[in-house]
Every structure is written in C-alpha cells, then in structure tokens.
Design a protein around this motif. Structure first.
Motif, mmCIF file in Angstrom:
data_model
loop_
_atom_site.group_PDB
_atom_site.id
_atom_site.type_symbol
_atom_site.label_atom_id
_atom_site.label_comp_id
_atom_site.label_asym_id
_atom_site.label_seq_id
_atom_site.Cartn_x
_atom_site.Cartn_y
_atom_site.Cartn_z
ATOM 1 N N MET A 1 0.826 -1.194 0.000
ATOM 2 C CA MET A 1 0.000 0.000 0.000
ATOM 3 C C MET A 1 0.867 1.254 0.000
ATOM 4 S SD MET A 1 -2.896 1.253 2.751
ATOM 5 C CE MET A 1 -1.682 1.580 4.023
ATOM 6 N N GLY A 2 1.902 1.269 0.849
ATOM 7 C CA GLY A 2 2.780 2.425 0.909
ATOM 8 C C GLY A 2 3.547 2.634 -0.377
ATOM 9 N N LEU A 3 4.073 1.541 -0.964
ATOM 10 C CA LEU A 3 4.852 1.666 -2.194
ATOM 11 C C LEU A 3 3.986 2.094 -3.372
ATOM 12 C CD1 LEU A 3 7.206 -1.456 -1.931
ATOM 13 C CD2 LEU A 3 7.795 0.933 -1.547
ATOM 14 N N ILE A 4 2.793 1.522 -3.480
ATOM 15 C CA ILE A 4 1.904 1.885 -4.586
ATOM 16 C C ILE A 4 1.465 3.340 -4.467
ATOM 17 C CG2 ILE A 4 -0.385 1.467 -5.581
ATOM 18 C CD1 ILE A 4 0.002 -1.500 -4.876
ATOM 19 N N GLY A 5 1.051 3.736 -3.256
ATOM 20 C CA GLY A 5 0.604 5.111 -3.066
ATOM 21 C C GLY A 5 1.722 6.115 -3.289
ATOM 22 N N ALA A 6 2.920 5.808 -2.776
ATOM 23 C CA ALA A 6 4.040 6.732 -2.941
ATOM 24 C C ALA A 6 4.474 6.820 -4.397
ATOM 25 C CB ALA A 6 5.211 6.292 -2.060
ATOM 26 N N ALA A 7 4.496 5.679 -5.101
ATOM 27 C CA ALA A 7 4.886 5.688 -6.514
ATOM 28 C C ALA A 7 3.905 6.508 -7.346
ATOM 29 C CB ALA A 7 4.968 4.257 -7.039
ATOM 30 N N ALA A 8 2.612 6.357 -7.063
ATOM 31 C CA ALA A 8 1.613 7.143 -7.787
ATOM 32 C C ALA A 8 1.756 8.627 -7.480
ATOM 33 C CB ALA A 8 0.206 6.664 -7.428
ATOM 34 N N SER A 9 2.070 8.954 -6.241
ATOM 35 C CA SER A 9 2.249 10.361 -5.856
ATOM 36 C C SER A 9 3.486 10.956 -6.520
ATOM 37 C CB SER A 9 2.353 10.475 -4.335
ATOM 38 O OG SER A 9 1.163 10.024 -3.714
ATOM 39 N N ILE A 10 4.535 10.142 -6.694
ATOM 40 C CA ILE A 10 5.719 10.616 -7.421
ATOM 41 C C ILE A 10 5.340 10.969 -8.854
ATOM 42 C CG2 ILE A 10 7.944 9.899 -8.381
ATOM 43 C CD1 ILE A 10 8.354 8.230 -5.842
ATOM 44 N N ARG A 11 4.570 10.109 -9.479
ATOM 45 C CA ARG A 11 4.174 10.345 -10.878
ATOM 46 C C ARG A 11 3.317 11.604 -11.001
ATOM 47 N NH1 ARG A 11 0.566 6.329 -14.769
ATOM 48 N NH2 ARG A 11 0.345 7.810 -16.497
ATOM 49 N N THR A 12 2.332 11.754 -10.122
ATOM 50 C CA THR A 12 1.460 12.925 -10.224
ATOM 51 C C THR A 12 2.229 14.211 -9.939
ATOM 52 O OG1 THR A 12 0.776 12.627 -7.911
ATOM 53 C CG2 THR A 12 -0.598 11.606 -9.602
ATOM 54 N N SER A 13 3.143 14.175 -8.984
ATOM 55 C CA SER A 13 3.938 15.371 -8.681
ATOM 56 C C SER A 13 4.831 15.742 -9.863
ATOM 57 C CB SER A 13 4.789 15.138 -7.434
ATOM 58 O OG SER A 13 3.981 14.931 -6.293
ATOM 59 N N GLN A 14 5.420 14.723 -10.507
ATOM 60 C CA GLN A 14 6.250 14.995 -11.671
ATOM 61 C C GLN A 14 5.409 15.563 -12.814
ATOM 62 O OE1 GLN A 14 9.435 15.062 -11.981
ATOM 63 N NE2 GLN A 14 9.449 15.495 -14.178
ATOM 64 N N ASN A 15 4.199 15.053 -12.994
ATOM 65 C CA ASN A 15 3.311 15.597 -14.019
ATOM 66 C C ASN A 15 3.035 17.078 -13.785
ATOM 67 O OD1 ASN A 15 3.114 13.142 -15.322
ATOM 68 N ND2 ASN A 15 1.167 12.585 -14.365
ATOM 69 N N MET A 16 2.816 17.442 -12.521
ATOM 70 C CA MET A 16 2.542 18.844 -12.212
ATOM 71 C C MET A 16 3.782 19.709 -12.395
ATOM 72 S SD MET A 16 -0.598 18.867 -11.748
ATOM 73 C CE MET A 16 -0.599 20.638 -11.503
ATOM 74 N N VAL A 17 4.959 19.164 -12.101
ATOM 75 C CA VAL A 17 6.198 19.911 -12.340
ATOM 76 C C VAL A 17 6.326 20.233 -13.822
ATOM 77 C CG1 VAL A 17 8.710 19.742 -12.351
ATOM 78 C CG2 VAL A 17 7.447 19.049 -10.326
ATOM 79 N N GLU A 18 6.112 19.235 -14.671
ATOM 80 C CA GLU A 18 6.222 19.451 -16.114
ATOM 81 C C GLU A 18 5.143 20.419 -16.613
ATOM 82 O OE1 GLU A 18 6.007 15.552 -17.729
ATOM 83 O OE2 GLU A 18 7.973 14.936 -16.954
ATOM 84 N N TYR A 19 3.946 20.300 -16.066
ATOM 85 C CA TYR A 19 2.851 21.184 -16.480
ATOM 86 C C TYR A 19 3.186 22.642 -16.168
ATOM 87 C CZ TYR A 19 -1.733 23.454 -16.213
ATOM 88 O OH TYR A 19 -2.786 24.321 -16.351
#
Length: 358
Positions: free
Chosen positions: A257-275
């Motif tokens: 649960m922790g790894l899946i949630g953290a990995a998804a949060s990394i992806r969304t944060s990176q998407n917002m950085v690029e945006y």
C-alpha cells in the motif's frame, strides 16, 4: 511489546508456582513416616493398577525440550497474538468476502480491524469518486464567466479600430485569461490528486485482502519455530517476500500500500512539475506580469519538493521492510515458552533450571 512483557511475566509467575509445588511435594514425601507408606501399600488392592500419568504432563528425559517446559499451565497457554483464533477457517470464503472492504476481517471475527478498513475505504471512495467530481464541476462552473468575458473582449478587439481602446481591451482580456488559467491549474491539480488518491485506495484494498489471508494463515499454520535471518534478508530484497516468509501477510499488504501510493504520488507530482514548467516557459516568452510568473514558479518548487519527499519515502519504506523482515525472523520464536522458564529437575535431586535466550 507491552503484551509480550506481560506474557513473559506471567510465564515466570507460573514457572515459580510450578517449582514451589514440586518442592512442596518433595518435602512432604521426605518428611512422611516410612511405616505410613508401608501400611498404605499393604492396604492397597494387589490387583488394582495405578492410574497412569498423562504423557503430556510428565517429564520425559531432559525437560529442556524446545517448545515444552513440562509445566502444563505454561505449555497450554495460547500464543499472545494479534490474530485471535477463530473457527471460521474457509480460505475460499475469507478471500471472497475480502473483495468487499473489511469483509474478510468480519468473517474471521476481527471486527475492529474490519471496521477500520471499511471506514477508511468508504471515505476514500467518497473522496475520489464523488467529492473530486463535484469539485471539478464547481471549478468549471466558476471558470465559465471568465471564459465568457475573455470571449467578449476578444470580439471587441476584433471589431474596434481605436488603438487606445484595443490596448485597454487587450489588458482586460489578459486579466481574465489569467483567471481562466488559474482555474485550469486548480482543475489539473485536483485531477492529479484524484489519481494519487485512487492509487492509495487500491493499495488499501490490497492490504485488506492480504491481511484477511494472513489471519487465515496464522489461524492454521502459526509457528514459533526460529526462521533463518539470512533467508529473510535475501527474500526481503524483493519487497514483501521477507514479510511473507515470516508469515506476516498483513505487513506485506501495508508495504505494498505504501509503495503503490508513494509511486503514484511521485508520478502525479512529476506531471505537475512538467505542467507548470511549460506554463513558466510560455509566460516568459509572452513577457507576462511578474506576479503570474512568480505564482507559477512557486508551484514548480512546491511539486518538486513533493516529488522528492515521496522518492525519499519509497527508499525509507524499502529499507524499513528489509529491517522488519530480519527482526521478525530473529524474534520468530520469541513466543516459545522455553525462552523464559524456570523448571524443576528431579533427576538428581531438587534443582531449578533457568533458561533465557535473546
């Protein structure tokens, strides 16, 4: 840990009680008159067979047998566990009902754990599929008047010939266009947050299913045998396998649960950085106001910080899982009653044997 210390204290008390009883019996036997035992033997029926002592209550050879103290009150104590015993042992029903939030825990009579899982999952379902949709609609509704105003000023710019009016209309159009971009930014942030929350929801549901399986497994195959630390460490290199080796399936579920949630949060944060980086480059080319540029730059910094924190979080969770697998293997036989026992040894007289392993 407190429960384990209390269990150790209880074992010690019972052991001392067993030694006291054994010493009392030997003292009575030593002080009894010899003729009394002879008379009692003479009165006994020659054909009467003495009652046998049950095998599990008598010492057979060396009393220091792993897992057996020879004291019935200790040997029959249940292991102090998070997973309480249950008579509902159907693996099929456990896993089938675990498809529903907390269903496997309810079936195996772990109602408190099931209640927590059900409550948290329902809150996340409401947040992801209802509240976030309502927030999206609300943002679009708030942005619509600004879009209409931008369209109006764009039309006035096309129809007006006066340069001063065009400059004025252009300034007003840019002002409302920035308001539209702010609402668009908010909508984008909500969508990425919704994606991350959905990943945490999936991870929580996976934890619930693995925890239900762990309850069933520990109810049927609980062991206090010592597990190999090296094996636990090597398996722990693949996240979750070390915990499964130790029979801690609920911990493995929490890890995933922790790894899946953290990995998804990394992806969304990176998407917002690029945006926001794209937005920043666009504003720099347009020579936009410094206030708008500062706001976008601040959002880039904010999401970069979030992304880096989640990256560190994944690394720490992974390292913790390795340490947890090794420690659980080291303490896998902690509940073995022979680790803290005071035993009478009657083979060579009244003696007390004490063993304490760490």
């Amino acid at each position: 840990m407190l429960n384990r210390l209390l269990a150790i204290f209880l074992f010690a008390c019972l052991a001392f009680a067993g030694v006291a009883v054994a010493q009392a019996d030997s003292t009575v036997a030593a002080t009894a008159p010899a003729d009394t035992s002879v008379a009692e033997s003479a009165e006994a029926d020659p054909g009467e067979v003495a009652e046998e002592v049950p095998a599990d209550t008598a010492f057979q050879g060396d009393p220091l047998v792993k897992g057996k103290t020879g004291i019935r009150s200790i040997d029959t104590l249940p292991v102090n566990e998070w997973d309480i015993p249950t008579k509902r042992n159907s693996l099929g029903l456990t896993m089938l009902l675990s498809l529903f939030p907390g269903g496997g825990q309810y079936y195996t009579e772990h109602y408190v754990r099931g209640g927590f899982i059900t409550g948290i999952e329902l809150l996340l379902v409401y947040e992801v599929y209802f509240n976030k949709s309502w927030q999206k609609d609300r943002v679009l509704e708030q942005a619509q008047p600004f879009r209409d105003t931008v369209s109006m000023y764009s039309k006035l710019i096309r129809e007006t010939q006066d340069r001063d009016s065009i400059a004025y209309y252009q300034g007003k159009r840019n002002e409302y266009a920035n308001r539209v971009r702010e609402k668009s930014d908010k909508k984008m942030e909500q969508e990425d947050l919704r994606y991350a929350e959905n990943a945490w929801l999936f991870g929580l549901h996976l934890y619930g299913m693995m925890d239900a399986f762990g309850i069933w497994y520990n109810n049927n195959y609980r062991s206090v045998e010592l597990r190999d630390m090296k094996t636990a460490l090597l398996l722990g290199l693949i996240p979750g396998l070390g915990q499964m080796y130790n029979g801690e399936f609920g911990k493995a579920g929490l890890l995933y649960m922790g790894l899946i949630g953290a990995a998804a949060s990394i992806r969304t944060s990176q998407n917002m950085v690029e945006y926001y980086l794209d937005r920043k480059h666009f504003l720099e080319k347009e020579n936009s106001s410094s206030e708008e540029l500062d706001r976008v730059t601040e959002r880039v910094t904010y999401y970069r910080k979030n992304r880096n924190q989640y990256i560190w979080g994944v690394a720490l969770i992974y390292l913790y899982s390795l340490g947890d697998a090794v420690v659980d293997a080291l303490l896998s036989d902690f509940d073995n009653p022979m680790h803290f026992a005071l035993l009478p040894n009657l083979t060579g007289g009244a003696q007390a044997l004490f063993t304490l392993d760490f």
